[in-house]
Design a protein around this motif. Structure first.
Motif, mmCIF file in Angstrom:
data_model
loop_
_atom_site.group_PDB
_atom_site.id
_atom_site.type_symbol
_atom_site.label_atom_id
_atom_site.label_comp_id
_atom_site.label_asym_id
_atom_site.label_seq_id
_atom_site.Cartn_x
_atom_site.Cartn_y
_atom_site.Cartn_z
ATOM 1 N N GLU A 1 50.193 93.340 71.796
ATOM 2 C CA GLU A 1 49.698 93.741 70.480
ATOM 3 C C GLU A 1 48.174 93.672 70.509
ATOM 4 O OE1 GLU A 1 51.501 90.965 67.828
ATOM 5 O OE2 GLU A 1 53.428 92.018 67.760
ATOM 6 N N TRP A 2 47.548 94.589 69.768
ATOM 7 C CA TRP A 2 46.087 94.601 69.653
ATOM 8 C C TRP A 2 45.695 94.305 68.208
ATOM 9 C CZ3 TRP A 2 42.490 94.918 73.458
ATOM 10 C CH2 TRP A 2 42.902 95.367 74.724
ATOM 11 N N TYR A 3 44.622 93.487 68.054
ATOM 12 C CA TYR A 3 44.138 93.118 66.726
ATOM 13 C C TYR A 3 42.631 93.333 66.649
ATOM 14 C CZ TYR A 3 48.616 90.919 65.673
ATOM 15 O OH TYR A 3 49.943 90.705 65.430
ATOM 16 N N ARG A 4 42.210 93.720 65.469
ATOM 17 C CA ARG A 4 40.774 93.727 65.128
ATOM 18 C C ARG A 4 40.620 92.783 63.954
ATOM 19 N NH1 ARG A 4 36.138 97.169 64.898
ATOM 20 N NH2 ARG A 4 34.434 95.692 64.536
ATOM 21 N N ASP A 5 39.934 91.672 64.171
ATOM 22 C CA ASP A 5 39.942 90.564 63.218
ATOM 23 C C ASP A 5 41.397 90.117 63.047
ATOM 24 O OD1 ASP A 5 37.156 90.726 63.001
ATOM 25 O OD2 ASP A 5 37.318 92.276 61.457
ATOM 26 N N ASP A 6 41.925 90.119 61.838
ATOM 27 C CA ASP A 6 43.328 89.719 61.652
ATOM 28 C C ASP A 6 44.228 90.914 61.401
ATOM 29 O OD1 ASP A 6 42.860 87.019 61.992
ATOM 30 O OD2 ASP A 6 42.338 86.716 59.878
ATOM 31 N N LYS A 7 43.726 92.099 61.632
ATOM 32 C CA LYS A 7 44.500 93.310 61.362
ATOM 33 C C LYS A 7 45.101 93.847 62.654
ATOM 34 C CE LYS A 7 44.087 98.035 59.595
ATOM 35 N NZ LYS A 7 43.167 99.065 59.062
ATOM 36 N N ARG A 8 46.419 94.025 62.614
ATOM 37 C CA ARG A 8 47.087 94.575 63.797
ATOM 38 C C ARG A 8 46.840 96.080 63.873
ATOM 39 N NH1 ARG A 8 53.600 94.354 65.327
ATOM 40 N NH2 ARG A 8 53.400 95.621 67.237
ATOM 41 N N LEU A 9 46.518 96.532 65.078
ATOM 42 C CA LEU A 9 46.249 97.949 65.302
ATOM 43 C C LEU A 9 47.509 98.660 65.777
ATOM 44 C CD1 LEU A 9 42.817 97.640 67.164
ATOM 45 C CD2 LEU A 9 43.218 97.927 64.701
ATOM 46 N N SER A 10 47.609 99.926 65.446
ATOM 47 C CA SER A 10 48.745 100.736 65.887
ATOM 48 C C SER A 10 48.257 102.132 66.218
ATOM 49 C CB SER A 10 49.823 100.783 64.789
ATOM 50 O OG SER A 10 49.291 101.320 63.591
ATOM 51 N N ASN A 11 49.144 102.924 66.774
ATOM 52 C CA ASN A 11 48.789 104.300 67.114
ATOM 53 C C ASN A 11 48.589 105.104 65.827
ATOM 54 O OD1 ASN A 11 48.806 104.362 70.025
ATOM 55 N ND2 ASN A 11 51.014 104.051 69.919
ATOM 56 N N THR A 12 47.330 105.343 65.515
ATOM 57 C CA THR A 12 46.985 106.156 64.352
ATOM 58 C C THR A 12 45.951 107.177 64.786
ATOM 59 O OG1 THR A 12 45.255 104.595 63.697
ATOM 60 C CG2 THR A 12 47.457 104.258 62.739
ATOM 61 N N GLN A 13 45.469 107.957 63.824
ATOM 62 C CA GLN A 13 44.453 108.942 64.153
ATOM 63 C C GLN A 13 43.202 108.244 64.681
ATOM 64 O OE1 GLN A 13 43.448 111.524 60.918
ATOM 65 N NE2 GLN A 13 42.144 112.854 62.172
ATOM 66 N N ILE B 1 43.157 106.196 67.335
ATOM 67 C CA ILE B 1 43.516 105.024 68.152
ATOM 68 C C ILE B 1 44.797 105.324 68.925
ATOM 69 C CG2 ILE B 1 44.267 102.620 68.129
ATOM 70 C CD1 ILE B 1 42.514 102.119 65.761
ATOM 71 N N ASN B 2 44.765 105.062 70.211
ATOM 72 C CA ASN B 2 45.931 105.282 71.073
ATOM 73 C C ASN B 2 46.146 104.030 71.921
ATOM 74 O OD1 ASN B 2 48.026 106.299 72.567
ATOM 75 N ND2 ASN B 2 46.739 107.579 73.871
ATOM 76 N N ILE B 3 47.334 103.425 71.780
ATOM 77 C CA ILE B 3 47.676 102.209 72.543
ATOM 78 C C ILE B 3 48.739 102.566 73.570
ATOM 79 C CG2 ILE B 3 48.623 99.880 72.437
ATOM 80 C CD1 ILE B 3 47.560 99.708 69.565
ATOM 81 N N GLN B 4 48.448 102.280 74.823
ATOM 82 C CA GLN B 4 49.399 102.546 75.911
ATOM 83 C C GLN B 4 49.800 101.229 76.564
ATOM 84 O OE1 GLN B 4 47.745 105.369 78.665
ATOM 85 N NE2 GLN B 4 47.609 107.020 77.141
ATOM 86 N N MET B 5 51.069 101.159 76.974
ATOM 87 C CA MET B 5 51.582 99.964 77.653
ATOM 88 C C MET B 5 52.349 100.385 78.893
ATOM 89 S SD MET B 5 52.952 97.713 74.416
ATOM 90 C CE MET B 5 51.986 97.612 72.904
ATOM 91 N N LEU B 6 52.097 99.695 79.988
ATOM 92 C CA LEU B 6 52.796 99.968 81.239
ATOM 93 C C LEU B 6 53.004 98.648 81.977
ATOM 94 C CD1 LEU B 6 53.998 102.025 83.218
ATOM 95 C CD2 LEU B 6 51.726 102.244 84.235
ATOM 96 N N GLY B 7 54.235 98.116 81.883
ATOM 97 C CA GLY B 7 54.540 96.854 82.558
ATOM 98 C C GLY B 7 53.667 95.741 82.018
#
Length: 337
Positions: free
Chosen positions: A249-261, A263-269
Motif C-alpha cells: 500500500e502507498w500513503y501520502r501523509d495519512d491518505k492511502r493512494l490508489s490508481n486514479t487519474q 497515479i498508477n500503482i504497479q505490483m509484481l511479487g
C-alpha cells in the motif's frame, strides 16, 4: 552353548550319512575339494547365487542340504523350489544354483559326500543383501519462522542403511540427523528442498525430497526515491522480502493512494512502483510504502524530491511504523490472521 550346537551338528551329520547309504550309486563317483570347511557367499536380492562344490573320483555318494533339509541327493532333486538347480561340468563340479535369491534363502548350505575312507562336508553360509529403500518420508510442509520442525525418513535394507540429510542450497552441506532431522527455531534461510539419502553399498542409494516453506513477516530491503522536474513523471519504488508474498500500500501523509487519474500503482511479487504523471509542486514530499502479510507489516519512507534537493535517492529503506500500522498489527494478532 557352542558345544551343544557342535554336538547337534555332529548328530545331524551322522543321520544324514546314514541316509546317504540309501541313495543309489548311479551318480559318478567323485570327492569334494575342501579348501575351507566354512565360507560365506554374499549375494544381492534378486540375483542368482552359485554355491560351488568340486569333487573327484573318490566319492561314492554326494548331496546338498540347506539346514536339515535335503535339496539334492545325487542328481535326484528333493526340493520343490523351481528356482533351485544343479551346475555340473563334466565330472568335476557339483554346485548348487539358486535363481532370484530372496532373504528367506539366507542360511547354511552343505555339500556332503561319502567316500570309502570317511564322510566329508563343505559348508557355505549364504548372506542375502537387500538394497536400501526409503518407505516413508515426511510430506512437504509450511511453517512459520521460529517453529520447531522434525523431518522423518524411514528406510529398510540389509545391511541396515545409513540415512543422511542435506539442504540443497548452494553449499549443500550434510546435516546432523539420521531417521529424524530436528530443526529448532527454523529460520528463513533454512527453507528449501531437503534431500534424504539411504545407502548401504548394495545398490544405488535411494533418495527422496521434502520441500520446506518458511513463512516470515515482510522486511523492506530497498527503496528508490526520485527528483523529477515539474510536468514530468515521478517514479517511486519499494522492494520487500516476505513469505507469503507481501501486499503493498502507498500513503501520502495519512491518505492511502490508489490508481486514479495521474497515479498508477504497479505490483509484481516483492516489488511495487508508484508512478505520478505530470508532477506538480504539491506532489513533492514524503510517501510511505507499506508491505504486509498475515505475519506482520513494515513501512518505509520514500521521497519525491524537487530537482537539486535529492538525498540518498537510491539508498536503503528507512523503516518506520506509523500509528495505524501498529493498530493493524495488534488487530492481526487478536484475530489470528
Amino acid at each position: 552353548m557352542h558345544v551343544g550346537r557342535k554336538s547337534c551338528w555332529r548328530q545331524l551329520q551322522a543321520s544324514f550319512f546314514r541316509l546317504l547309504c540309501l541313495i543309489p550309486t548311479g551318480f559318478p563317483v567323485r570327492s569334494v575339494d575342501m579348501q575351507r570347511a566354512t565360507d560365506n557367499i554374499t549375494i544381492r536380492q534378486g540375483d542368482t547365487a552359485i554355491i560351488r562344490c568340486y569333487v573327484d573320483d573318490k566319492v561314492s555318494k554326494v548331496a546338498w542340504l540347506n539346514r536339515s533339509n535335503i535339496i539334492f541327493a545325487g542328481e535326484d532333486k528333493w526340493s520343490l523350489d523351481p528356482r533351485v538347480g544343479l551346475v555340473t561340468k563334466g565330472q568335476l563340479e557339483y554346485s548348487l544354483r539358486i535363481q532370484k535369491v530372496d532373504v528367506y534363502d539366507e542360511g547354511s548350505y552343505t555339500c556332503s559326500i561319502q567316500t570309502k575312507q570317511q564322510p566329508k562336508t563343505s559348508q557355505v553360509y549364504l548372506i542375502v543383501q537387500v538394497p536400501a529403500t526409503i518407505y516413508k518420508v515426511s510430506e512437504d510442509i509450511i511453517v512459520n519462522e521460529g517453529s520447531n520442525v522434525t523431518l522423518s525418513c524411514l528406510a529398510s535394507g540389509r545391511p541396515d542403511p545409513l540415512i543422511t540429510w542435506r539442504l540443497l542450497n548452494p553449499s549443500a552441506e550434510p546435516l546432523d540427523g539420521e531417521e529424524y532431522l530436528d530443526i529448532i527455531g527454523i529460520m528463513r534461510n533454512q527453507a528449501g528442498r531437503y534431500e534424504c539419502k539411504a545407502s548401504n553399498d548394495v545398490a544405488t542409494p535411494d533418495v527422496k525430497y521434502v520441500n520446506v516453506v518458511v513463512n516470515y513477516p515482510p522486511s523492506i530491503r530497498k527503496t528508490q526515491s526520485s527528483e523529477p522536474p515539474v510536468g514530468r513523471m515521478g517514479t517511486l519504488q519499494c522492494e520487500a522480502a516476505a513469505v507469503p508474498t507481501p501486499e503493498f500500500e502507498w500513503y501520502r501523509d495519512d491518505k492511502r493512494l490508489s490508481n486514479t487519474q495521474g497515479i498508477n500503482i504497479q505490483m509484481l511479487g516483492g516489488n511495487t512502483i508508484l508512478m505520478i504523471a505530470n508532477v506538480t509542486e504539491e506532489d513533492y514530499g514524503n510517501y510511505t510504502c507499506v508491505a504486509s502479510n498475515r505475519l506482520g507489516a513494515q513501512s518505509a519512507s520514500v521521497f519525491l524530491y524537487r530537482p537539486g534537493t535529492g538525498r540518498d535517492i537510491n539508498g536503503s529503506a528507512c523503516a518506520s511504523l506509523s500509528l495505524w500500522l501498529l493498530l493493524a498489527s495488534f488487530a492481526c494478532l487478536f484475530f489470528k490472521c
